[in-house]
Enzyme design. Sequence first.
Site, mmCIF file in Angstrom:
data_model
loop_
_atom_site.group_PDB
_atom_site.id
_atom_site.type_symbol
_atom_site.label_atom_id
_atom_site.label_comp_id
_atom_site.label_asym_id
_atom_site.label_seq_id
_atom_site.Cartn_x
_atom_site.Cartn_y
_atom_site.Cartn_z
ATOM 1 N N TRP A 39 0.803 -1.223 0.000
ATOM 2 C CA TRP A 39 0.000 0.000 0.000
ATOM 3 C C TRP A 39 0.835 1.272 0.000
ATOM 4 C CZ3 TRP A 39 1.670 2.626 4.131
ATOM 5 C CH2 TRP A 39 2.139 1.901 5.243
ATOM 6 N N ASN A 40 2.123 1.198 0.367
ATOM 7 C CA ASN A 40 2.858 2.445 0.601
ATOM 8 C C ASN A 40 3.293 3.161 -0.685
ATOM 9 O OD1 ASN A 40 4.648 0.326 0.167
ATOM 10 N ND2 ASN A 40 6.200 1.113 1.571
ATOM 11 N N ARG B 73 6.846 -1.355 -11.205
ATOM 12 C CA ARG B 73 8.134 -2.014 -11.020
ATOM 13 C C ARG B 73 8.025 -3.519 -11.273
ATOM 14 N NH1 ARG B 73 11.632 -0.373 -5.821
ATOM 15 N NH2 ARG B 73 10.688 -2.147 -4.756
ATOM 16 N N LYS C 36 -2.282 -8.429 -7.484
ATOM 17 C CA LYS C 36 -3.175 -8.134 -6.365
ATOM 18 C C LYS C 36 -2.611 -6.965 -5.567
ATOM 19 C CE LYS C 36 -3.139 -9.331 -2.251
ATOM 20 N NZ LYS C 36 -3.559 -8.018 -1.681
ATOM 21 N N SER D 88 6.002 -7.388 3.958
ATOM 22 C CA SER D 88 6.724 -7.699 5.186
ATOM 23 C C SER D 88 7.475 -9.016 5.080
ATOM 24 C CB SER D 88 5.751 -7.766 6.368
ATOM 25 O OG SER D 88 4.937 -8.933 6.271
ATOM 26 N N GLU E 198 10.834 -8.637 -2.116
ATOM 27 C CA GLU E 198 11.361 -7.381 -1.582
ATOM 28 C C GLU E 198 10.673 -7.189 -0.245
ATOM 29 O OE1 GLU E 198 11.823 -4.130 -0.133
ATOM 30 O OE2 GLU E 198 10.509 -3.285 -1.660
ATOM 31 N N CYS F 178 10.280 0.887 3.100
ATOM 32 C CA CYS F 178 11.271 -0.101 3.541
ATOM 33 C C CYS F 178 12.676 0.465 3.464
ATOM 34 C CB CYS F 178 11.155 -1.370 2.702
ATOM 35 S SG CYS F 178 11.300 -1.065 0.929
ATOM 36 N N GLU G 239 11.247 -2.313 12.143
ATOM 37 C CA GLU G 239 10.913 -1.201 11.269
ATOM 38 C C GLU G 239 9.919 -0.273 11.965
ATOM 39 O OE1 GLU G 239 10.759 -1.543 6.651
ATOM 40 O OE2 GLU G 239 9.823 -3.350 7.455
ATOM 41 N N GLU H 214 14.898 -5.903 -8.507
ATOM 42 C CA GLU H 214 13.941 -5.247 -9.380
ATOM 43 C C GLU H 214 14.588 -3.995 -9.951
ATOM 44 O OE1 GLU H 214 9.566 -6.335 -7.713
ATOM 45 O OE2 GLU H 214 10.656 -4.849 -6.514
#
Length: 521
Positions: free
Chosen positions: A194-195, A203, A218, A273, A294, A328, A425, A502
């Site tokens: 979502w971020n 990407r 998704k 995550s 990732e 991240c 985090e 990526e």
Amino acid sequence: RGEGGCGRHTLWAYLVPALDEEVLMSSDLTTAPAQLSTEEARVVGAVPKQLFIAGRWVDSSSGETLEVLDPATGAVICSVADATPEDGMAALDAAVAAQAGFAAMSPRSRSDILMTAFRLMHERIDDLALLMTLEMGKPVAEAKGEITYAAEFFRHFAEEATRIDGGYLTAPAGNARLLVTKQPVGPTLLITPWNFPMAMGTRKLGPAIAAGCTSVIKPAHQTPLSMLALVEILREAGLPEGVVNVITCMHSNAVMEPLVRSGKARKLSFTGSTRVGKILLEQCADQVLRTSMELGGNAPFIVFEDANLDEAVNGAMLAKMRNMGEACTAANRIYVHESIIGEFGERLSAAMAALPVGRGTVEGVRVGPLIDQAALDKVSELVADAVGKGATVLVGGQAPGGAGYFYPPTVITGVPASAAMAREEIFGPVAPLTPFSTEEEVIAAANDSEFGLVSYVFTNDLRRALRVGEALESGMVGINQGIVSNPAAPFGGMKQSGLGREGGAVGIDEFLETKYIGISM
């Protein structure tokens, strides 16, 4: 120092203003309206709210929907289709059916589709940015920066589509020729967070399309609208039916696990995550799916005594406050040499305190809300834990309360190693400062983590920069810069921060199989 062909300042100037810029106001919360404006309602209303399967917009087979919330107010923006496992399988079947035809499409044709989508994204940047702000919270100016960045992945991989190479050589014995070629992996499953709801989509979709792979993608349930808008752009750009399928759902595992275990997909690419990544890796093992992961990060940000303090503070603002710290790559552990930590802390605190907080649609706002209540609770708990163990808050440190999921820009010093934020985090606008005395000490501290995504180093000593950069256990290192993300560079981490890369020239390889053909002479 450029970002994927766009100058660094043109792309990232949206993120953090110069420290003396007049637009910097107080960090008092800017009040958000109770409902969408006419323009906001127009932008939201223009986006399809259904599933995209086999080139058609369709309702969920259950008829159920999920609500999309504005994190600045907690109010419902709209509802979108909530896919069932059966819907997910229909999407994968469509991708499987389209795979052979799409793999046979010429590289130039695939490249042209991506370039058309690149242009359409720029033409619609204002609407796309406003849409992202409404569902995710980041300020509109920063959302525009993300759209620019996201579009660059389409342009980059449009160029890479025509550069897929192989090899031809003579066998050592001279009696055969060795032909090496690359082919699409096949149908892929793509899961985005979502971020960065647009950039994480391009990407993954960019290299998949360039390589000739079909996909089921998704998006996160909090931010489905950006992905739905993106796939509509790809449809308009001429992407064949079934090549990209989008399923939105509230219960990701229930929908995605059957697809992973079906044997019909050949690759999974996931950003999210580490905890969820490990679950997906276990599921992928059943069919030996190729994976790109990732995952989480715990980025160290190191400021040596010879660093330019202006550059270091500006770099820290970029590395910490991009996306409200919900990245991240965010600076999570800021190590400052003991001889300058006092002055650095004062400058950073002043810069953080000057950032205006509020709804991202309000002009001048630089810090939007966190994504949801759970995120706000976690940041609050991490700060309370650190303070309870002896840390000192220099600025911020207390959620304002009221509507929306806001947390103020915060600087904390004296964070002990026992504090939870030293290991986890933060994913919020909190900058913890820790002093160090020697190079060896700070390298050991920086590497003392199961994560290894990115590190930042500020020093004017070239030998030290290279020495420390090589010693740090992370997939990326920023030297005297607070932004490392670049479509032309390989993005990825070491240890539990993920698998694969990526972006860059190697990004497309994640979606290609290498085949060797031996020819007898």
